[in-house]
Design a protein around this motif. Structure first.
Motif, PDB file in Angstrom:
ATOM      1  N   ALA A  57      12.235  71.510  64.261  1.00 52.38           N
ATOM      2  CA  ALA A  57      13.288  71.550  65.272  1.00 52.38           C
ATOM      3  C   ALA A  57      13.132  70.394  66.244  1.00 52.38           C
ATOM      4  CB  ALA A  57      13.218  72.874  66.022  1.00 52.38           C
ATOM      5  N   SER A  58      14.267  69.912  66.725  1.00 53.52           N
ATOM      6  CA  SER A  58      14.255  68.819  67.687  1.00 53.52           C
ATOM      7  C   SER A  58      15.505  68.889  68.552  1.00 53.52           C
ATOM      8  CB  SER A  58      14.185  67.477  66.965  1.00 53.52           C
ATOM      9  OG  SER A  58      15.323  67.289  66.146  1.00 53.52           O
ATOM     10  N   GLY A  59      15.515  68.086  69.608  1.00 50.68           N
ATOM     11  CA  GLY A  59      16.699  67.991  70.442  1.00 50.68           C
ATOM     12  C   GLY A  59      16.595  68.654  71.798  1.00 50.68           C
TER      13      GLY A  59
ATOM     14  N   SER B 157      18.674  70.331  66.513  1.00 53.29           N
ATOM     15  CA  SER B 157      18.689  70.150  65.073  1.00 53.29           C
ATOM     16  C   SER B 157      17.442  70.781  64.477  1.00 53.29           C
ATOM     17  CB  SER B 157      18.712  68.663  64.708  1.00 53.29           C
ATOM     18  OG  SER B 157      19.857  68.029  65.216  1.00 53.29           O
ATOM     19  N   CYS B 158      17.570  71.215  63.252  1.00 53.85           N
ATOM     20  CA  CYS B 158      16.431  71.786  62.532  1.00 53.85           C
ATOM     21  C   CYS B 158      16.504  71.272  61.103  1.00 53.85           C
ATOM     22  CB  CYS B 158      16.484  73.305  62.577  1.00 53.85           C
ATOM     23  SG  CYS B 158      15.215  74.103  61.585  1.00 53.85           S
ATOM     24  N   ALA B 159      15.574  70.425  60.753  1.00 56.98           N
ATOM     25  CA  ALA B 159      15.551  69.834  59.422  1.00 56.98           C
ATOM     26  C   ALA B 159      14.508  70.516  58.555  1.00 56.98           C
ATOM     27  CB  ALA B 159      15.232  68.344  59.537  1.00 56.98           C
ATOM     28  N   GLY B 160      14.878  70.759  57.321  1.00 56.41           N
ATOM     29  CA  GLY B 160      13.979  71.391  56.386  1.00 56.41           C
ATOM     30  C   GLY B 160      13.306  70.364  55.498  1.00 56.41           C
ATOM     31  N   PHE B 161      12.019  70.598  55.208  1.00 55.64           N
ATOM     32  CA  PHE B 161      11.259  69.694  54.360  1.00 55.64           C
ATOM     33  C   PHE B 161      10.497  70.507  53.321  1.00 55.64           C
ATOM     34  CE2 PHE B 161      11.985  65.951  56.879  1.00 55.64           C
ATOM     35  CZ  PHE B 161      12.161  66.415  58.159  1.00 55.64           C
ATOM     36  N   GLY B 162      10.372  69.949  52.147  1.00 57.54           N
ATOM     37  CA  GLY B 162       9.561  70.586  51.114  1.00 57.54           C
ATOM     38  C   GLY B 162      10.346  71.318  50.055  1.00 57.54           C
ATOM     39  N   ARG B 163      11.520  71.780  50.430  1.00 53.55           N
ATOM     40  CA  ARG B 163      12.418  72.402  49.466  1.00 53.55           C
ATOM     41  C   ARG B 163      13.813  72.438  50.064  1.00 53.55           C
ATOM     42  NH1 ARG B 163      14.428  77.458  49.989  1.00 53.55           N
ATOM     43  NH2 ARG B 163      13.479  78.969  51.407  1.00 53.55           N
ATOM     44  N   SER B 164      14.792  72.719  49.241  1.00 60.87           N
ATOM     45  CA  SER B 164      16.151  72.848  49.739  1.00 60.87           C
ATOM     46  C   SER B 164      16.345  74.207  50.396  1.00 60.87           C
ATOM     47  CB  SER B 164      17.154  72.697  48.593  1.00 60.87           C
ATOM     48  OG  SER B 164      18.459  73.019  49.047  1.00 60.87           O
TER      49      SER B 164
ATOM     50  N   ASN C 258      24.247  71.195  54.487  1.00 62.74           N
ATOM     51  CA  ASN C 258      23.321  71.447  53.380  1.00 62.74           C
ATOM     52  C   ASN C 258      22.910  70.164  52.674  1.00 62.74           C
ATOM     53  OD1 ASN C 258      23.259  74.178  53.892  1.00 62.74           O
ATOM     54  ND2 ASN C 258      24.838  74.676  52.377  1.00 62.74           N
ATOM     55  N   ALA C 259      23.761  69.174  52.688  1.00 66.52           N
ATOM     56  CA  ALA C 259      23.404  67.893  52.068  1.00 66.52           C
ATOM     57  C   ALA C 259      22.241  67.237  52.795  1.00 66.52           C
ATOM     58  CB  ALA C 259      24.610  66.970  52.063  1.00 66.52           C
ATOM     59  N   LYS C 260      22.128  67.532  54.097  1.00 63.69           N
ATOM     60  CA  LYS C 260      21.033  66.968  54.899  1.00 63.69           C
ATOM     61  C   LYS C 260      19.933  67.995  55.144  1.00 63.69           C
ATOM     62  CE  LYS C 260      23.951  63.603  57.299  1.00 63.69           C
ATOM     63  NZ  LYS C 260      24.432  63.112  58.619  1.00 63.69           N
ATOM     64  N   ASN C 261      20.099  69.189  54.562  1.00 69.34           N
ATOM     65  CA  ASN C 261      19.072  70.226  54.714  1.00 69.34           C
ATOM     66  C   ASN C 261      18.794  70.514  56.187  1.00 69.34           C
ATOM     67  OD1 ASN C 261      17.708  71.931  52.903  1.00 69.34           O
ATOM     68  ND2 ASN C 261      15.795  70.789  53.080  1.00 69.34           N
ATOM     69  N   THR C 262      19.853  70.581  56.957  1.00 70.37           N
ATOM     70  CA  THR C 262      19.724  70.668  58.410  1.00 70.37           C
ATOM     71  C   THR C 262      20.694  71.697  58.979  1.00 70.37           C
ATOM     72  OG1 THR C 262      19.044  68.343  58.543  1.00 70.37           O
ATOM     73  CG2 THR C 262      19.850  69.353  60.568  1.00 70.37           C
ATOM     74  N   VAL C 263      20.232  72.408  59.988  1.00 69.45           N
ATOM     75  CA  VAL C 263      21.077  73.332  60.743  1.00 69.45           C
ATOM     76  C   VAL C 263      21.095  72.852  62.194  1.00 69.45           C
ATOM     77  CG1 VAL C 263      19.198  74.949  61.259  1.00 69.45           C
ATOM     78  CG2 VAL C 263      21.572  75.752  61.234  1.00 69.45           C
TER      79      VAL C 263
ATOM     80  N   ALA D  94      14.290  78.156  77.512  1.00 74.73           N
ATOM     81  CA  ALA D  94      13.464  78.851  76.532  1.00 74.73           C
ATOM     82  C   ALA D  94      12.956  77.838  75.509  1.00 74.73           C
ATOM     83  CB  ALA D  94      14.263  79.945  75.823  1.00 74.73           C
ATOM     84  N   VAL D  95      12.009  78.289  74.719  1.00 77.66           N
ATOM     85  CA  VAL D  95      11.639  77.562  73.507  1.00 77.66           C
ATOM     86  C   VAL D  95      12.537  78.084  72.392  1.00 77.66           C
ATOM     87  CG1 VAL D  95       9.842  77.042  71.826  1.00 77.66           C
ATOM     88  CG2 VAL D  95       9.270  77.246  74.264  1.00 77.66           C
ATOM     89  N   TYR D  96      13.219  77.183  71.719  1.00 82.12           N
ATOM     90  CA  TYR D  96      14.152  77.544  70.662  1.00 82.12           C
ATOM     91  C   TYR D  96      13.501  77.303  69.305  1.00 82.12           C
ATOM     92  CZ  TYR D  96      17.916  78.173  73.995  1.00 82.12           C
ATOM     93  OH  TYR D  96      18.695  78.641  75.020  1.00 82.12           O
ATOM     94  N   PHE D  97      13.581  78.316  68.464  1.00 79.09           N
ATOM     95  CA  PHE D  97      12.995  78.273  67.134  1.00 79.09           C
ATOM     96  C   PHE D  97      14.093  78.389  66.078  1.00 79.09           C
ATOM     97  CE2 PHE D  97       8.621  78.866  68.498  1.00 79.09           C
ATOM     98  CZ  PHE D  97       8.755  79.544  69.701  1.00 79.09           C
ATOM     99  N   CYS D  98      13.988  77.581  65.036  1.00 78.44           N
ATOM    100  CA  CYS D  98      14.878  77.781  63.896  1.00 78.44           C
ATOM    101  C   CYS D  98      14.109  78.547  62.820  1.00 78.44           C
ATOM    102  CB  CYS D  98      15.385  76.461  63.347  1.00 78.44           C
ATOM    103  SG  CYS D  98      14.114  75.304  62.827  1.00 78.44           S
ATOM    104  N   ALA D  99      14.858  79.207  61.968  1.00 80.11           N
ATOM    105  CA  ALA D  99      14.235  80.028  60.942  1.00 80.11           C
ATOM    106  C   ALA D  99      15.122  80.075  59.709  1.00 80.11           C
ATOM    107  CB  ALA D  99      13.987  81.440  61.467  1.00 80.11           C
ATOM    108  N   ALA D 100      14.508  80.355  58.569  1.00 82.97           N
ATOM    109  CA  ALA D 100      15.245  80.408  57.306  1.00 82.97           C
ATOM    110  C   ALA D 100      14.747  81.568  56.462  1.00 82.97           C
ATOM    111  CB  ALA D 100      15.056  79.105  56.535  1.00 82.97           C
ATOM    112  N   LYS D 101      15.637  82.128  55.671  1.00 80.05           N
ATOM    113  CA  LYS D 101      15.271  83.187  54.755  1.00 80.05           C
ATOM    114  C   LYS D 101      16.184  83.156  53.542  1.00 80.05           C
ATOM    115  CE  LYS D 101      16.455  87.504  55.440  1.00 80.05           C
ATOM    116  NZ  LYS D 101      17.456  87.714  54.375  1.00 80.05           N
TER     117      LYS D 101
END
Length: 121
Positions: free
Chosen positions: A5-7, A20-27, A73-78, A91-98
């Protein structure tokens, strides 16, 4: 596999910020994604969530109408577009995926490290 996460930053009340929240390691293109936050001295709480296609979104009442979650999804980012920020959004903002269905509960498989948002009055 990680989410980054950044921004975050220090801003005045009333302005906008985009996380922004970028994913790495898998789609993460098939995953539900979400944002949670933890304010000082409080429990982590749900902010916004989006399903894999972007066709379904959910918001906490406290941010509805001010925050918008989206994904590329093309950038693997939310993203989390935050408008009309208030001091209580600090607050501290956290992104999450499932995998699977989107949920507003914190039952997510992957979590980012968090990015701090501080809103001054």
């Amino acid at each position: 596999v990680q989410l980054q996460a950044s921004g975050g930053g220090l801003v005045q009340a009333g302005v906008s910020l985009r996380l922004s929240c970028a994913g790495f390691g898998r789609s993460f293109g098939s995953d539900a994604m979400s944002w949670f936050r933890r304010a000082p001295g409080k429990e982590r709480e749900f902010v916004a969530a989006i399903n894999w296609s972007g066709g379904l979104t959910y918001y906490a009442d406290s941010v509805k109408g001010r925050f918008t979650i989206s994904r590329d999804n093309a950038k693997n980012t939310v993203f989390l577009q935050m408008n009309s920020l208030k001091p209580e959004d600090t607050a501290v903002y956290f992104c999450a995926a499932k995998r699977g269905q989107v949920t507003t509960y914190d039952r997510y498989d992957y979590w980012g490290q968090g990015t701090l948002v501080t809103v001054s009055s």
